[in-house]
Design a protein around this motif. Sequence first.
Motif, PDB file in Angstrom:
ATOM      1  N   VAL A   1       0.736  -1.110  -0.113  1.00  0.00           N
ATOM      2  CA  VAL A   1      -0.393   0.037  -0.101  1.00  0.00           C
ATOM      3  C   VAL A   1       1.095   1.097   0.306  1.00  0.00           C
ATOM      4  N   GLY A   2       1.718   1.351   0.823  1.00  0.00           N
ATOM      5  CA  GLY A   2       2.844   2.462   0.544  1.00  0.00           C
ATOM      6  C   GLY A   2       3.606   3.317  -0.180  1.00  0.00           C
ATOM      7  N   THR A   3       3.877   1.761  -0.652  1.00  0.00           N
ATOM      8  CA  THR A   3       4.553   2.102  -2.104  1.00  0.00           C
ATOM      9  C   THR A   3       3.811   2.575  -2.942  1.00  0.00           C
ATOM     10  N   LEU A   4       2.782   1.614  -3.429  1.00  0.00           N
ATOM     11  CA  LEU A   4       1.491   2.083  -5.059  1.00  0.00           C
ATOM     12  C   LEU A   4       1.786   3.828  -4.370  1.00  0.00           C
ATOM     13  N   ALA A   5       0.633   3.663  -3.516  1.00  0.00           N
ATOM     14  CA  ALA A   5       1.557   5.492  -2.602  1.00  0.00           C
ATOM     15  C   ALA A   5       1.708   6.039  -2.810  1.00  0.00           C
ATOM     16  N   ALA A   6       3.334   5.620  -2.877  1.00  0.00           N
ATOM     17  CA  ALA A   6       4.266   6.355  -2.540  1.00  0.00           C
ATOM     18  C   ALA A   6       4.392   7.281  -4.664  1.00  0.00           C
ATOM     19  N   VAL A   7       4.654   5.857  -4.724  1.00  0.00           N
ATOM     20  CA  VAL A   7       4.747   6.137  -5.406  1.00  0.00           C
ATOM     21  C   VAL A   7       3.824   7.081  -6.888  1.00  0.00           C
ATOM     22  N   GLY A   8       2.575   6.762  -7.277  1.00  0.00           N
ATOM     23  CA  GLY A   8       1.142   7.270  -7.249  1.00  0.00           C
ATOM     24  C   GLY A   8       1.564   8.798  -6.921  1.00  0.00           C
ATOM     25  N   LEU A   9       1.743   9.157  -5.533  1.00  0.00           N
ATOM     26  CA  LEU A   9       1.895  10.739  -5.149  1.00  0.00           C
ATOM     27  C   LEU A   9       2.753  11.508  -6.381  1.00  0.00           C
ATOM     28  N   PHE A  10       4.022  10.992  -6.732  1.00  0.00           N
ATOM     29  CA  PHE A  10       5.200  11.166  -7.613  1.00  0.00           C
ATOM     30  C   PHE A  10       4.820  11.410  -8.978  1.00  0.00           C
ATOM     31  N   VAL A  11       3.633  10.891  -8.805  1.00  0.00           N
ATOM     32  CA  VAL A  11       3.286  10.965 -10.416  1.00  0.00           C
ATOM     33  C   VAL A  11       2.053  11.707 -10.353  1.00  0.00           C
ATOM     34  N   SER A  12       1.437  11.872  -9.267  1.00  0.00           N
ATOM     35  CA  SER A  12       0.564  13.181  -9.708  1.00  0.00           C
ATOM     36  C   SER A  12       1.331  14.149  -9.689  1.00  0.00           C
ATOM     37  N   VAL A  13       3.076  14.473  -8.816  1.00  0.00           N
ATOM     38  CA  VAL A  13       2.763  15.872  -8.743  1.00  0.00           C
ATOM     39  C   VAL A  13       4.085  15.734 -10.489  1.00  0.00           C
ATOM     40  N   THR A  14       4.106  14.916 -10.720  1.00  0.00           N
ATOM     41  CA  THR A  14       4.797  14.699 -12.163  1.00  0.00           C
ATOM     42  C   THR A  14       3.494  15.291 -13.297  1.00  0.00           C
ATOM     43  N   LEU A  15       2.631  15.010 -13.187  1.00  0.00           N
ATOM     44  CA  LEU A  15       0.646  15.576 -14.022  1.00  0.00           C
ATOM     45  C   LEU A  15       0.953  17.132 -13.509  1.00  0.00           C
ATOM     46  N   HIS A  16       1.108  16.967 -12.303  1.00  0.00           N
ATOM     47  CA  HIS A  16       0.843  18.583 -11.536  1.00  0.00           C
ATOM     48  C   HIS A  16       1.975  19.739 -11.830  1.00  0.00           C
ATOM     49  N   GLU A  17       3.098  19.359 -12.248  1.00  0.00           N
ATOM     50  CA  GLU A  17       4.225  20.503 -13.397  1.00  0.00           C
ATOM     51  C   GLU A  17       3.920  19.903 -14.149  1.00  0.00           C
ATOM     52  N   LEU A  18       3.393  18.878 -14.827  1.00  0.00           N
ATOM     53  CA  LEU A  18       3.550  19.149 -16.342  1.00  0.00           C
ATOM     54  C   LEU A  18       1.533  19.640 -16.760  1.00  0.00           C
ATOM     55  N   GLY A  19       1.208  19.916 -15.875  1.00  0.00           N
ATOM     56  CA  GLY A  19       0.417  21.187 -15.945  1.00  0.00           C
ATOM     57  C   GLY A  19       1.104  22.660 -16.584  1.00  0.00           C
ATOM     58  N   HIS A  20       1.624  23.069 -15.615  1.00  0.00           N
ATOM     59  CA  HIS A  20       2.616  24.190 -15.232  1.00  0.00           C
ATOM     60  C   HIS A  20       3.248  24.303 -16.981  1.00  0.00           C
ATOM     61  N   ALA A  21       3.737  22.665 -17.099  1.00  0.00           N
ATOM     62  CA  ALA A  21       4.855  23.107 -18.418  1.00  0.00           C
ATOM     63  C   ALA A  21       3.512  23.438 -19.524  1.00  0.00           C
ATOM     64  N   TRP A  22       2.411  22.829 -19.661  1.00  0.00           N
ATOM     65  CA  TRP A  22       1.583  22.606 -21.152  1.00  0.00           C
ATOM     66  C   TRP A  22       1.086  24.514 -20.713  1.00  0.00           C
ATOM     67  N   ALA A  23       0.733  24.854 -20.035  1.00  0.00           N
ATOM     68  CA  ALA A  23       0.155  26.390 -19.865  1.00  0.00           C
ATOM     69  C   ALA A  23       1.666  26.990 -20.347  1.00  0.00           C
ATOM     70  N   ALA A  24       2.393  27.062 -19.905  1.00  0.00           N
ATOM     71  CA  ALA A  24       3.637  28.000 -20.247  1.00  0.00           C
ATOM     72  C   ALA A  24       3.722  27.785 -21.902  1.00  0.00           C
ATOM     73  N   MET A  25       3.545  26.926 -22.267  1.00  0.00           N
ATOM     74  CA  MET A  25       3.919  26.432 -23.986  1.00  0.00           C
ATOM     75  C   MET A  25       3.145  26.760 -24.424  1.00  0.00           C
ATOM     76  N   ARG A  26       1.942  27.146 -23.836  1.00  0.00           N
ATOM     77  CA  ARG A  26       0.747  27.556 -24.427  1.00  0.00           C
ATOM     78  C   ARG A  26       1.338  29.302 -25.290  1.00  0.00           C
ATOM     79  N   TYR A  27       2.475  29.554 -24.206  1.00  0.00           N
ATOM     80  CA  TYR A  27       2.558  31.233 -24.796  1.00  0.00           C
ATOM     81  C   TYR A  27       3.936  31.477 -25.148  1.00  0.00           C
ATOM     82  N   ASP A  28       4.071  29.645 -25.986  1.00  0.00           N
ATOM     83  CA  ASP A  28       5.628  30.372 -25.943  1.00  0.00           C
ATOM     84  C   ASP A  28       6.805  29.890 -25.803  1.00  0.00           C
ATOM     85  N   LEU A  29       6.530  29.312 -24.391  1.00  0.00           N
ATOM     86  CA  LEU A  29       7.594  29.322 -23.345  1.00  0.00           C
ATOM     87  C   LEU A  29       8.424  28.420 -23.236  1.00  0.00           C
ATOM     88  N   GLU A  30       9.544  28.143 -23.460  1.00  0.00           N
ATOM     89  CA  GLU A  30      10.463  26.794 -23.206  1.00  0.00           C
ATOM     90  C   GLU A  30      10.530  26.229 -21.759  1.00  0.00           C
TER      91      GLU A  30
END
Length: 378
Positions: free
Chosen positions: A66-95
Amino acid sequence: MRNFHVTTVWGIPIRVNISLLVFLPVLAWLIGSGSQIELYAGLVGGLAGTTLDLARLQAGSTPWLVGTLAAVGLFVSVTLHELGHAWAAMRYDLEVESITLWILGGLASFKQMPREWNREFWIAVAGPITSILVGVVCYAGLLALPASATVTLFVVGWLAVTNVFLAVFNMLPAFPMDGGRVLRALLARSRPYASATRIAARIGTAFAVLFAVVGALSFSPLLLLLALFIYAAATGESRTVALSDLLDGLTVGDVARPAALTIEAEASVEDLVDRMFADRSTEFTVTQGGEVVGVVTVADFHALSQAERSSDTVADLMETDLPRLAADLSAFDALVELDTSRASAALVEGPDGVHVVSREDFSSAMEMRRLVGTGDPF
């Protein structure tokens, strides 16, 4: 600390810092401990409309799973969170240069942050919005899973709750967290960007102190680490924006000085000392065959032993691995290059020959700008 490249999404390298690799087993143990499972089992069961089998979740090695799956899932979620920032930045043609996962979450690195308040606002809120969406998807999965899938129900439900918490926590106005950047963006609607940054940084510093106090009282090392990170990042960004404003509109060619005080590379150290006294200067540009080849300072002289002072030449102690910059490079980017290379000076190549720029030159330029205001004294 060292980062490891894991994958690439939309051309953005996803990296994992070694601090996360060390912390993941600890996080898995914390999540899988009996008290955490008991705490969340009732909440997840309420969301799923069922009762989770607590004995099954705590049996044998299941807590570790349970702990391992939740911990890995948490950082997958964090990656998606950061990809949200990245997607918005790329919409403004920012690198977007990279996304790095570390012990405190994730960091999306942009080549340049926008100063337009609306762009920064939407880039900042894109992360929490993504986390909310991930939480909603996890909640939908929770409702779709059969009641017999106890472990999966717990992990998916835990991720649903955690993603919503992640979004809410990140919206605290603790600059430079997402909420702090939203605050700066809103402040920048009616005041200069540097002023908005200073206000947001002060509020961020106040939150850092609050987190430090709570972390010390609750014996929470992670909260203390977060407090240090927020304090350092808030003050650092405030300084960076102030420097950028003071150097705005200047090129490194404007700041650089002609190589007026020069000395030949073949000159002896004694000749150098005589010149320093005669010209009342502690820094000279070194030439060889009419070409600028380096810089020598009194600090280089102090590093020599007595024997070396009597036998060495200027070529033996001058700095030669100096960055070479184009004269039309912005002064702020040149200062960043100087800091990155950890050099005391740089050679500036322009149409009228090679000039030299040092940290003192940047300091003088910024002081002049500060004294005369926003006008151009150059």
